[in-house]
Design a protein around this motif. Structure first.
Motif, PDB file in Angstrom:
ATOM      1  N   GLY A 347       0.815  -1.209   0.000  1.00 17.27           N
ATOM      2  CA  GLY A 347       0.000   0.000   0.000  1.00 17.27           C
ATOM      3  C   GLY A 347       0.844   1.252   0.000  1.00 17.27           C
ATOM      4  O   GLY A 347       1.898   1.319   0.636  1.00 17.27           O
ATOM      5  N   ILE A 348       0.362   2.283  -0.710  1.00 16.00           N
ATOM      6  CA  ILE A 348       1.050   3.569  -0.709  1.00 16.00           C
ATOM      7  C   ILE A 348       0.017   4.658  -0.962  1.00 16.00           C
ATOM      8  O   ILE A 348      -0.915   4.474  -1.750  1.00 16.00           O
ATOM      9  CB  ILE A 348       2.184   3.600  -1.758  1.00 16.00           C
ATOM     10  CG1 ILE A 348       2.983   4.911  -1.674  1.00 16.00           C
ATOM     11  CG2 ILE A 348       1.652   3.353  -3.165  1.00 16.00           C
ATOM     12  CD1 ILE A 348       4.278   4.885  -2.477  1.00 16.00           C
ATOM     13  N   ALA A 349       0.149   5.777  -0.257  1.00 16.21           N
ATOM     14  CA  ALA A 349      -0.787   6.885  -0.414  1.00 16.21           C
ATOM     15  C   ALA A 349      -0.069   8.188  -0.107  1.00 16.21           C
ATOM     16  O   ALA A 349       0.899   8.213   0.665  1.00 16.21           O
ATOM     17  CB  ALA A 349      -1.996   6.718   0.516  1.00 16.21           C
ATOM     18  N   TRP A 350      -0.547   9.261  -0.738  1.00 14.11           N
ATOM     19  CA  TRP A 350      -0.019  10.599  -0.474  1.00 14.11           C
ATOM     20  C   TRP A 350      -0.814  11.228   0.668  1.00 14.11           C
ATOM     21  O   TRP A 350      -2.030  11.336   0.597  1.00 14.11           O
ATOM     22  CB  TRP A 350      -0.150  11.460  -1.734  1.00 14.11           C
ATOM     23  CG  TRP A 350       0.273  12.887  -1.553  1.00 14.11           C
ATOM     24  CD1 TRP A 350      -0.453  13.896  -0.979  1.00 14.11           C
ATOM     25  CD2 TRP A 350       1.507  13.483  -1.981  1.00 14.11           C
ATOM     26  NE1 TRP A 350       0.255  15.068  -1.000  1.00 14.11           N
ATOM     27  CE2 TRP A 350       1.459  14.858  -1.616  1.00 14.11           C
ATOM     28  CE3 TRP A 350       2.632  12.992  -2.628  1.00 14.11           C
ATOM     29  CZ2 TRP A 350       2.489  15.725  -1.884  1.00 14.11           C
ATOM     30  CZ3 TRP A 350       3.682  13.884  -2.896  1.00 14.11           C
ATOM     31  CH2 TRP A 350       3.609  15.215  -2.533  1.00 14.11           C
ATOM     32  N   ARG A 351      -0.106  11.614   1.753  1.00  9.58           N
ATOM     33  CA  ARG A 351      -0.720  12.361   2.847  1.00  9.58           C
ATOM     34  C   ARG A 351      -0.260  13.802   2.771  1.00  9.58           C
ATOM     35  O   ARG A 351       0.931  14.095   2.863  1.00  9.58           O
ATOM     36  CB  ARG A 351      -0.300  11.757   4.191  1.00  9.58           C
ATOM     37  CG  ARG A 351      -1.101  12.281   5.388  1.00  9.58           C
ATOM     38  CD  ARG A 351      -0.204  12.485   6.585  1.00  9.58           C
ATOM     39  NE  ARG A 351       0.716  13.614   6.390  1.00  9.58           N
ATOM     40  CZ  ARG A 351       1.707  13.903   7.204  1.00  9.58           C
ATOM     41  NH1 ARG A 351       1.971  13.139   8.237  1.00  9.58           N
ATOM     42  NH2 ARG A 351       2.485  14.952   6.968  1.00  9.58           N
ATOM     43  N   PRO A 352      -1.197  14.746   2.537  1.00 12.34           N
ATOM     44  CA  PRO A 352      -0.773  16.142   2.436  1.00 12.34           C
ATOM     45  C   PRO A 352      -0.240  16.665   3.759  1.00 12.34           C
ATOM     46  O   PRO A 352      -0.424  16.056   4.810  1.00 12.34           O
ATOM     47  CB  PRO A 352      -2.059  16.878   2.025  1.00 12.34           C
ATOM     48  CG  PRO A 352      -3.168  15.999   2.514  1.00 12.34           C
ATOM     49  CD  PRO A 352      -2.643  14.586   2.401  1.00 12.34           C
ATOM     50  N   ALA A 353       0.411  17.832   3.703  1.00 16.98           N
ATOM     51  CA  ALA A 353       0.898  18.450   4.925  1.00 16.98           C
ATOM     52  C   ALA A 353      -0.272  18.785   5.822  1.00 16.98           C
ATOM     53  O   ALA A 353      -1.277  19.343   5.365  1.00 16.98           O
ATOM     54  CB  ALA A 353       1.685  19.705   4.598  1.00 16.98           C
ATOM     55  N   PRO A 354      -0.216  18.430   7.118  1.00 16.22           N
ATOM     56  CA  PRO A 354      -1.308  18.759   8.034  1.00 16.22           C
ATOM     57  C   PRO A 354      -1.534  20.252   8.117  1.00 16.22           C
ATOM     58  O   PRO A 354      -0.590  21.040   8.038  1.00 16.22           O
ATOM     59  CB  PRO A 354      -0.840  18.189   9.376  1.00 16.22           C
ATOM     60  CG  PRO A 354       0.187  17.163   9.027  1.00 16.22           C
ATOM     61  CD  PRO A 354       0.854  17.678   7.787  1.00 16.22           C
ATOM     62  N   GLU A 355      -2.800  20.633   8.285  1.00 20.06           N
ATOM     63  CA  GLU A 355      -3.116  22.052   8.448  1.00 20.06           C
ATOM     64  C   GLU A 355      -2.648  22.535   9.813  1.00 20.06           C
ATOM     65  O   GLU A 355      -2.603  21.783  10.782  1.00 20.06           O
ATOM     66  CB  GLU A 355      -4.636  22.259   8.321  1.00 20.06           C
ATOM     67  CG  GLU A 355      -5.179  21.907   6.946  1.00 20.06           C
ATOM     68  CD  GLU A 355      -6.654  22.161   6.847  1.00 20.06           C
ATOM     69  OE1 GLU A 355      -7.242  22.585   7.880  1.00 20.06           O
ATOM     70  OE2 GLU A 355      -7.236  21.943   5.771  1.00 20.06           O
TER      71      GLU A 355
END
Length: 356
Positions: A347-355
């Motif tokens: 599995g692989i996913a892009w996690r954006p920068a936290p707000e």
């Protein structure tokens, strides 16, 4: 007809990256390491591993984190643990802190799908041990992490994917050569699309012995069609929301996961059997680029950067080698970095920068 390209990567073009970064404030790649019961966080800029998070409900046993998905608003992410008593784990992106765990009551757990509003997660029961026996999925409500519904679907459904408009859920069934299209309003099966070896062909009549093995799906940005990888045939099929297969095209061997560029023009998929990343025209299903991914065994997972210019590929590895992640610039096929990462890395996913 588009010109098909083949690219070869030399050792000098691959940056070997190791060690730990300073923190996890920026965007990260979430990568599951099934044989070490971890989720690895990688910096997409250079591939450095910034953190390792244990997902290990049964210490001393292999629980195999399998699928990982990020909520549409980027505030949360989910990961499944597929063995033992399969579970779904919820993390806040800010600090990557685990905030909940759900016992699914399923024999297996595949790739979870999150509704566009983030309120519902569907976890398919990827139960290969059933060898053709019908299984289903657990429907989890975000508000209280309760399993609110169980679906009876098909043998060993592998992935659940909501359409961007929230109208449909597509579920590939690897052991019965089907893709199911569910009405997202009530999760009823509206279309059961048999794939077989040709468009419109019925699914295999021998349970557990598929002909084409549909594994993973990706929706068009317009929500009018879904593409599915046919791992055993070496092909991709395009299915519209009326349940009709509109196109099918050959790919390199054993296509696994699939992603669509933000403009919907290109399909990006690892070819597990050829150590390639294939780029397809989404209309013609013609392979227009083949990017060689060095020698890491079995490219499997893929995630794109939000602007669609970069692809990040997870390599499974083998019982004798580690997994890996590679970063590929799609414009010219250059591999920008490579990181040894985990074992049985799916599995692989892009996690954006936290707000803030």
């Amino acid at each position: 007809m588009s010109r098909t390209l083949t690219r070869t990567v030399t050792a000098a073009a691959i940056g070997l990256v190791a060690g730990c970064g300073a923190g996890d404030e920026g965007p990260r790649l979430l990568v599951t390491s099934g044989f070490t019961d971890e989720v690895l966080l990688l910096d997409p800029a250079d591939g450095s591993i910034t953190r390792r998070i244990a997902v290990d409900p049964r210490p001393g046993e292999r629980d195999e984190p399998h699928g990982v998905a990020v909520s549409p608003d980027g505030r949360y992410w989910w990961v499944t643990a597929a063995h033992g008593d399969p579970t779904l784990h919820l993390f806040e992106s800010a600090g990557d802190r685990r905030v909940g765990t759900v016992a699914l009551g399923l024999p297996g757990a595949g790739r979870p799908g999150i509704s566009p509003d983030g309120g519902t997660v569907i976890v398919p029961d990827y139960w290969l041990g059933g060898t053709g026996e019908t299984s289903g999925a657990a429907v989890v409500r975000m508000d209280d992490l309760a399993v609110v519904q169980r679906l009876e679907l098909c043998p060993a459904p592998h992935q659940a994917a909501y359409s961007p408009n929230g109208r449909w859920v597509a579920i590939p069934c690897p052991l019965s050569d089907e893709v199911l299209l569910l009405d997202a309003a009530d999760l009823s099966v509206r279309h059961r699309v048999g794939l077989g070896l040709a468009p419109g062909a019925p699914y295999t009549t021998e349970p557990g012995n598929p002909l084409v093995r549909p594994m993973n799906v990706a929706w068009s940005p317009a929500s009018d069609r879904v593409w599915v990888t046919l791992m055993r045939q070496g092909a991709v099929a395009a299915i519209d929301t009326t349940g009709v297969e509109r196109a099918r095209g050959a790919t390199p061997r054993q296509p696994t996961q699939i992603a669509v560029t933000p403009d919907g023009s290109r399909l990006i998929l690892p070819a597990r059997g050829d150590f390639l990343l294939a780029v397809l025209d989404s209309e013609t299903i013609e392979t227009v680029d083949r990017i060689v991914l060095a020698d890491d065994p079995h490219p499997h997972g893929v995630a794109l950067s939000p602007d669609g210019t970069m692809a990040f590929v997870a390599h499974e590895g083998t019982t004798r080698s580690t997994g890996a992640v590679t970063a590929v610039r799609l414009e010219d096929g250059e591999v920008l970095w490579r990181t040894a990462a985990g074992v049985f890395t799916l599995g692989i996913a892009w996690r954006p920068a936290p707000e803030d």
